[in-house]
Enzyme design. Structure first.
Site, PDB file in Angstrom:
ATOM      1  N   CYS A 145      -0.729   0.877   7.255  1.00  0.00           N
ATOM      2  CA  CYS A 145      -1.220   1.164   5.908  1.00  0.00           C
ATOM      3  C   CYS A 145      -2.577   1.852   5.942  1.00  0.00           C
ATOM      4  O   CYS A 145      -2.839   2.758   5.142  1.00  0.00           O
ATOM      5  CB  CYS A 145      -1.268  -0.112   5.085  1.00  0.00           C
ATOM      6  SG  CYS A 145       0.404  -0.764   4.773  1.00  0.00           S
TER       7      CYS A 145
ATOM      8  N   GLU B  91       0.826  -1.212   0.000  1.00  0.00           N
ATOM      9  CA  GLU B  91       0.000   0.000   0.000  1.00  0.00           C
ATOM     10  C   GLU B  91       0.856   1.255   0.000  1.00  0.00           C
ATOM     11  O   GLU B  91       0.563   2.216  -0.725  1.00  0.00           O
ATOM     12  CB  GLU B  91      -0.922   0.029   1.232  1.00  0.00           C
ATOM     13  CG  GLU B  91      -1.914  -1.109   1.285  1.00  0.00           C
ATOM     14  CD  GLU B  91      -1.446  -2.301   2.100  1.00  0.00           C
ATOM     15  OE1 GLU B  91      -2.293  -2.956   2.719  1.00  0.00           O
ATOM     16  OE2 GLU B  91      -0.226  -2.592   2.110  1.00  0.00           O
TER      17      GLU B  91
END
Length: 156
Positions: A87, A56
């Site tokens: 994330c 991510e």
């Protein structure tokens, strides 16, 4: 093929690339409001020796470069595994509008499996789990099965 499946398939391709490099197969793409993939990422923690080298974060960085700024308002993120708290925090800070993930993460999932950070912060990000879940889970299971098999193989 629905657009969600198309974008998650692109994330799965990133996960497969990670597995080919010996990394846990997690892949991610960021899609702009026009439907163009502007960020791609895959897990690179082992090869980069970096605990923060998650798919991510890599995809968000690339998308920010493509947009010329850190705000990714209106963008969607597709990730093969439910984001962890780190994330999820990056997704929230980048102002990403929608999160799509494949497989749930019962150990550190921050979209509802363990905690839902999106409910803790004032943001309007919509979360959809289970997109191509079977395929996303299969990539992870195959990777760990091969690791277990290699660990139990006799020495030559």
């Amino acid at each position: 093929m629905p657009k969600q499946d198309e974008y998650m398939s692109a994330a799965i391709a990133q996960a497969r690339a990670a597995a080919a490099e010996g990394e846990i197969p997690v892949g991610c793409v960021v899609v702009d409001p026009d439907g163009k993939i502007i960020g791609r990422g895959r897990n690179r923690r082992e090869n980069n020796h970096d605990a923060a080298a998650h798919a991510e974060l890599e995809a968000i960085r690339e998308a920010g470069e493509a947009r010329g700024g850190w705000r990714l308002d209106g963008c969607d993120i597709y990730v093969t595994l439910e984001p962890c708290p780190m994330c999820a925090g990056a997704i929230i800070n980048a102002r990403i509008s929608r999160v799509y993930y494949g497989a749930r993460e019962p150990v550190s999932g921050a979209c509802g499996s363990v905690i839902n950070l999106f409910m803790e912060y004032p943001n309007d990000a919509a979360i959809t789990g289970g997109v191509l879940e079977t395929q996303c889970r299969a990539e992870l299971e195959a990777f760990f099965a091969s690791r277990r098999a290699a660990a139990s193989a006799p020495f030559k």
